[in-house]
Design a protein around this motif. Structure first.
Motif, PDB file in Angstrom:
ATOM      1  N   THR A 266       0.864  -1.080   0.096  1.00 58.51           N
ATOM      2  CA  THR A 266       0.349  -0.441   0.241  1.00 58.51           C
ATOM      3  C   THR A 266       0.717   1.340   0.355  1.00 58.51           C
ATOM      4  N   LEU A 267       0.461   2.301  -0.901  1.00 55.89           N
ATOM      5  CA  LEU A 267       1.639   3.146  -1.405  1.00 55.89           C
ATOM      6  C   LEU A 267       0.506   4.449  -0.902  1.00 55.89           C
ATOM      7  N   LYS A 268      -0.041   4.725   0.003  1.00 61.42           N
ATOM      8  CA  LYS A 268      -0.479   6.553  -0.288  1.00 61.42           C
ATOM      9  C   LYS A 268       0.216   8.139   0.049  1.00 61.42           C
ATOM     10  N   ARG A 269       0.440   8.643  -0.993  1.00 59.35           N
ATOM     11  CA  ARG A 269       0.001  10.073  -0.274  1.00 59.35           C
ATOM     12  C   ARG A 269      -0.484  10.996  -0.185  1.00 59.35           C
ATOM     13  N   ALA A 270      -0.387  11.734   0.591  1.00 59.77           N
ATOM     14  CA  ALA A 270      -1.545  12.873   1.379  1.00 59.77           C
ATOM     15  C   ALA A 270      -1.802  13.881   0.713  1.00 59.77           C
ATOM     16  N   ILE A 300      -1.710  -1.867  -3.727  1.00 60.80           N
ATOM     17  CA  ILE A 300      -3.378  -0.104  -3.874  1.00 60.80           C
ATOM     18  C   ILE A 300      -1.546   1.220  -4.050  1.00 60.80           C
ATOM     19  N   VAL A 301      -2.518   1.902  -5.265  1.00 58.51           N
ATOM     20  CA  VAL A 301      -1.609   3.460  -4.500  1.00 58.51           C
ATOM     21  C   VAL A 301      -2.916   4.319  -4.551  1.00 58.51           C
ATOM     22  N   ASP A 302      -2.586   5.007  -3.696  1.00 66.26           N
ATOM     23  CA  ASP A 302      -3.916   6.359  -4.146  1.00 66.26           C
ATOM     24  C   ASP A 302      -3.054   8.145  -3.570  1.00 66.26           C
ATOM     25  N   GLY A 303      -2.794   8.875  -4.589  1.00 66.86           N
ATOM     26  CA  GLY A 303      -2.402  10.311  -4.069  1.00 66.86           C
ATOM     27  C   GLY A 303      -1.988  10.311  -5.166  1.00 66.86           C
ATOM     28  N   TYR A 304      -0.873   9.565  -5.721  1.00 69.63           N
ATOM     29  CA  TYR A 304       0.284  10.413  -6.788  1.00 69.63           C
ATOM     30  C   TYR A 304      -0.690  11.473  -7.921  1.00 69.63           C
TER      31      TYR A 304
END
Length: 393
Positions: A266-270, A300-304
Motif C-alpha cells: 500500500t502506497l498512499k500520498r496525502a 494499492i496506490v492512492d494520491g500520486y
C-alpha cells in the motif's frame, strides 16, 4: 498456645505489610548505551539514553526487552545504532510493547537510525561484489554468505532519523541494511518521520514483513546493489508534508537474472505532500531506473497526482521507467511485474517513461489492475501508533 497464635499473627502482619500493591508501577531500568559492545549484554525493559555511534561487534549479541525506549540527543553530536557484520541485535518487541528508538527534539533528520551490516551477496555498479558504505562509517559490505544472520528486529520503531554521520555521502535512513542475509528477521517495523528513506537495502538476501514507512522525506522504500529478498509481505507507506517516490528501485546498472518480490503493498500520498526538494519531480508511486526490477502483487496506490512548480505541472504515475536500458531489459524482458493493482487519485494510471522517447509496453499479464485488491494487511495497535494516533490511514 496463645504465644503461638500471637507469633503467627505478627508474622502475618509483617508479610502483609511488605507485599506490593497491584497498583504499584514497576521500576523501569535506566542507563546510557554508548561505545562498542564487545561482550553480550541484555537490556531489561527500561528507558535508556543512546550516546554516540553505538556498535555491536562481531561475535557479540545485544538484547533489548520488549517495551524499552532508547532516546538520543542530536545536541550531543552524531548518534546511531550499528550492528557490525557478525554481530547480532535481538529486539523482540510485541504488538503492545514495541521497542522504540527516538530522538529528544523530535525533528526529522536528527540521528542515524539503525544500521545493520552483513556479508550476503551484492552486485554493485560494474558488477562489484564488495563496496564501501556511504553512511559515514565507511565500512566494507558484501560477501558470499547468503544466510547471514544479524539477529531479530521485531516490533521495533525508529523515529526522526536521517542524519548524515561524519563525512557520509548522504543522509542515513530509518533502517539501513548493508548486504544482510536470510538468517536475519525483520518483522513489524516502523520508520517514522525521518529525513531520508524509510528503509534502504544495499544488496543482500534478507526479506522484510509487516513494515510501515510513515512521513519520511525521501522515498518510503529504496534499494540498490542487487537486493534480492524473496519473502517480503505487507509493506505500507504513508507520505505527508514531504515525500518523493513511494518506491525507488534500481540495480546499480546490472541486468540481473534475479529480482525481489513483495506481496501486499500500500502506497498512499496525502493531499498537499510535496517533493523533498521543491525543484524536483519525484512524485511517482514506483520508479525504476538503472536496471531496477521486481515483482509486486496485490498493490494499492492512492494520491500520486499532479505537482506544480515554476508554473509547470508534473503528473504523478503509477509506474515510471527512468531510462531506455531499464525499459528494454527489465520491462520488455519481463523482469518487472506490478499486478492486481488498485489505483486512485493518481494522474498516470498506466506505466510511462520519464521522457517521450521511452515507450513503455509491459508484456501481457505483467501489469494488471483490480478493484478487489486489499494491499498491505496490517493489524493496528500500539506498535503502529505514535502518541495514540494510528499510523495506518
Amino acid at each position: 498456645m496463645k504465644k503461638l497464635i500471637l507469633s503467627l499473627a505478627i508474622i502475618s502482619a509483617i508479610f502483609t505489610g511488605c507485599s506490593s500493591s497491584s497498583d504499584d508501577a514497576p521500576v523501569l531500568a535506566t542507563g546510557d548505551i554508548t561505545g562498542t559492545f564487545t561482550a553480550n549484554k541484555t537490556f531489561a525493559k527500561g528507558n535508556y539514553t543512546l550516546k554516540g555511534i553505538v556498535k555491536v561487534a562481531s561475535g557479540v549479541t545485544l538484547t533489548f526487552d520488549a517495551g524499552s525506549t532508547i532516546t538520543c540527543d542530536k545536541g550531543t553530536g552524531d548518534n546511531a545504532f550499528v550492528i557490525l557484520n557478525g554481530g547480532k541485535a535481538i529486539m523482540n518487541g510485541t504488538a503492545s510493547e514495541p521497542i522504540v528508538f527516538t530522538e529528544k527534539s523530535e525533528v526529522p533528520g536528527s540521528w542515524g537510525g539503525i544500521i545493520m551490516y552483513g556479508d550476503a551477496p551484492i552486485k554493485g555498479a560494474g558488477g562489484l561484489t564488495t563496496l564501501l558504505s556511504e553512511d559515514g562509517n565507511s565500512l566494507n559490505y558484501g560477501g558470499t554468505n547468503a544466510a547471514h544472520n544479524g539477529g531479530t528486529l521485531k516490533y521495533v520503531r525508529v523515529e526522526y532519523a536521517g542524519a548524515k554521520l561524519a563525512d557520509g555521502q548522504k543522509e542515513n535512513n530509518g533502517f539501513t541494511f548493508y548486504s544482510c542475509g536470510t538468517g536475519t528477521t525483520l518483522d513489524h517495523l516502523v520508520s517514522y518521520k525521518g529525513a531520508d528513506d524509510g528503509y534502504e537495502f544495499f544488496g543482500g538476501t534478507v526479506s522484510m514483513t509487516n513494515a510501515i514507512s510513515y512521513g519520511n522525506y525521501d522515498d518510503a522504500f529504496d534499494w540498490q546493489d542487487g537486493w534480492q529478498g524473496q519473502n517480503n509481505t505487507n509493506w505500507y507507506a504513508y507520505q505527508e508534508v514531504k515525500g518523493n517516490f513511494g518506491m525507488e528501485i534500481e540495480a546499480s546498472g546490472n541486468n540481473n537474472t534475479f529480482f525481489p518480490k513483495v506481496e501486499g503493498v500500500t502506497l498512499k500520498r496525502a493531499a498537499g505532500c510535496t517533493p523533498e526538494d521543491n525543484a524536483s519531480i519525484e512524485i511517482d508511486a514506483f520508479q525504476f531506473k538503472k536496471e531496477g526490477n521486481g515483482e509486486f502483487n496485490n498493490v494499492i496506490v492512492d494520491g500520486y497526482g499532479t505537482y506544480t512548480v515554476n508554473a509547470t505541472t508534473y503528473n504523478g504515475a503509477i509506474v515510471k521507467i527512468q531510462d531506455v536500458t531499464t525499459n528494454t531489459n527489465q520491462v520488455t524482458g519481463a523482469k518487472i511485474k506490478v499486478t492486481n493493482t488498485k489505483i486512485s487519485n493518481t494522474t498516470q494510471t498506466t506505466p510511462i517513461g520519464a521522457t517521450g522517447s521511452i515507450v513503455v509496453s509491459f508484456p501481457v499479464g505483467n501489469f494488471t489492475t483490480s478493484t478487489t485488491t486489499t494491499g498491505a494487511s496490517l493489524t493496528a495497535g500500539t506498535w503502529a501508533s505514535v502518541k495514540g494516533a494510528s499510523l495506518i490511514k
